[in-house]
Design a protein around this motif. Structure first.
Motif, PDB file in Angstrom:
ATOM      1  N   GLY A   1      -0.560  20.950  -0.317  1.00  0.00           N
ATOM      2  CA  GLY A   1       0.449  20.338   0.532  1.00  0.00           C
ATOM      3  C   GLY A   1      -0.198  19.900   1.830  1.00  0.00           C
ATOM      4  O   GLY A   1      -1.405  19.675   1.889  1.00  0.00           O
ATOM      5  N   GLN A   2       0.603  19.806   2.868  1.00  0.00           N
ATOM      6  CA  GLN A   2       0.078  19.439   4.170  1.00  0.00           C
ATOM      7  C   GLN A   2       0.706  20.325   5.236  1.00  0.00           C
ATOM      8  O   GLN A   2       1.934  20.371   5.371  1.00  0.00           O
ATOM      9  CB  GLN A   2       0.359  17.972   4.491  1.00  0.00           C
ATOM     10  N   PHE A   3      -0.184  21.026   5.956  1.00  0.00           N
ATOM     11  CA  PHE A   3       0.209  21.858   7.077  1.00  0.00           C
ATOM     12  C   PHE A   3       1.227  22.883   6.593  1.00  0.00           C
ATOM     13  O   PHE A   3       0.967  23.538   5.595  1.00  0.00           O
ATOM     14  CB  PHE A   3       0.624  20.973   8.256  1.00  0.00           C
ATOM     15  N   PHE A   4       2.406  23.025   7.234  1.00  0.00           N
ATOM     16  CA  PHE A   4       3.273  24.084   6.703  1.00  0.00           C
ATOM     17  C   PHE A   4       4.189  23.620   5.576  1.00  0.00           C
ATOM     18  O   PHE A   4       4.944  24.403   5.035  1.00  0.00           O
ATOM     19  CB  PHE A   4       4.018  24.847   7.794  1.00  0.00           C
TER      20      PHE A   4
ATOM     21  N   ALA B   1       0.880  -1.172   0.000  1.00  0.00           N
ATOM     22  CA  ALA B   1       0.000   0.000   0.000  1.00  0.00           C
ATOM     23  C   ALA B   1       0.911   1.213   0.000  1.00  0.00           C
ATOM     24  O   ALA B   1       1.922   1.231   0.715  1.00  0.00           O
ATOM     25  CB  ALA B   1      -0.891   0.009   1.242  1.00  0.00           C
ATOM     26  N   THR B   2       0.577   2.218  -0.794  1.00  0.00           N
ATOM     27  CA  THR B   2       1.420   3.401  -0.896  1.00  0.00           C
ATOM     28  C   THR B   2       0.566   4.644  -0.710  1.00  0.00           C
ATOM     29  O   THR B   2      -0.436   4.816  -1.403  1.00  0.00           O
ATOM     30  CB  THR B   2       2.146   3.432  -2.255  1.00  0.00           C
ATOM     31  N   PHE B   3       0.982   5.491   0.235  1.00  0.00           N
ATOM     32  CA  PHE B   3       0.243   6.690   0.584  1.00  0.00           C
ATOM     33  C   PHE B   3       1.173   7.892   0.659  1.00  0.00           C
ATOM     34  O   PHE B   3       2.247   7.819   1.267  1.00  0.00           O
ATOM     35  CB  PHE B   3      -0.421   6.544   1.961  1.00  0.00           C
ATOM     36  N   ALA B   4       0.744   9.007   0.081  1.00  0.00           N
ATOM     37  CA  ALA B   4       1.427  10.289   0.234  1.00  0.00           C
ATOM     38  C   ALA B   4       0.565  11.136   1.163  1.00  0.00           C
ATOM     39  O   ALA B   4      -0.604  11.397   0.866  1.00  0.00           O
ATOM     40  CB  ALA B   4       1.599  10.968  -1.117  1.00  0.00           C
ATOM     41  N   GLY B   5       1.148  11.541   2.272  1.00  0.00           N
ATOM     42  CA  GLY B   5       0.391  12.304   3.260  1.00  0.00           C
ATOM     43  C   GLY B   5       1.154  13.505   3.770  1.00  0.00           C
ATOM     44  O   GLY B   5       1.099  13.830   4.944  1.00  0.00           O
ATOM     45  N   GLY B   6       1.889  14.158   2.886  1.00  0.00           N
ATOM     46  CA  GLY B   6       2.746  15.254   3.317  1.00  0.00           C
ATOM     47  C   GLY B   6       4.092  14.689   3.720  1.00  0.00           C
ATOM     48  O   GLY B   6       4.557  13.702   3.146  1.00  0.00           O
TER      49      GLY B   6
END
Length: 176
Positions: A86-89, A6-11
């Motif tokens: 993106g994610q957060f900063f 399983a491959t996930f991009a989460g920042g």
């Protein structure tokens, strides 16, 4: 026993290892780069936003013990799925969120989980996370692997300082 990926991009991939790392049925969680067009990119190349790669984690798991659907639940609970930039900063394409599917079954499960989240009314903005076919995955440099274990103080400061920990607590009721 049979395994799947399983491959996930989460920042930032530093923050995406720990949530998956301590369950029976999960054999490994590694940080790396995927989705782009440059073979074997370096961290510096990916950060330059010229490779098309995302920072991502790849999980090797035993689906009979730990389901892909459960992995999706964990993934969603670690991100702001409405942030297209993106994610957060951490801003830019390499920090955007995506689910990279490895089979038709994973694609269908990912699409269903995204639809369920959109219908839940949890967020007032649309879910921006992409669902993309898996591409080659390149391991990140050794110093990025298991970062939360190697540098726990910095990891915790980063998680809090980036806004990720607070967002997860407010919106998902969990820990980063």
């Amino acid at each position: 026993m049979k395994t799947e990926k399983a491959t996930f991009a989460g920042g930032c991939f530093w923050c995406m290892v720990k949530p998956f790392d301590s369950y029976d049925g999960i054999e490994s969680v590694v940080s790396g780069y995927t989705g782009g067009n440059v073979p074997n990119p370096t961290y510096e190349q990916v950060c330059s936003e010229t490779t098309g790669h995302y920072e991502a984690v790849q999980i090797t798991f035993q689906p009979e013990i730990f389901s892909y659907e459960r992995l999706l639940e964990i993934f969603w609970s670690q991100i702001d799925p409405t942030d297209a930039g993106g994610q957060f900063f951490d801003r830019g394409q390499s920090y955007q969120t995506a689910i990279f599917y490895h089979s038709e079954e994973q694609r269908l499960a990912a699409e269903q989980s995204k639809q369920d989240l959109e219908k839940s009314g949890k967020f007032s903005k649309p879910v921006a996370t992409k669902i993309l076919e898996a591409k080659p995955f390149y391991l990140a440099e050794d110093y990025h692997q298991d970062y939360y274990k190697k540098n726990p103080a910095h990891y915790n400061r980063y998680s809090v300082g980036s806004g990720r920990a607070g967002f997860i607590e407010r919106n998902w009721g969990g820990q980063s």
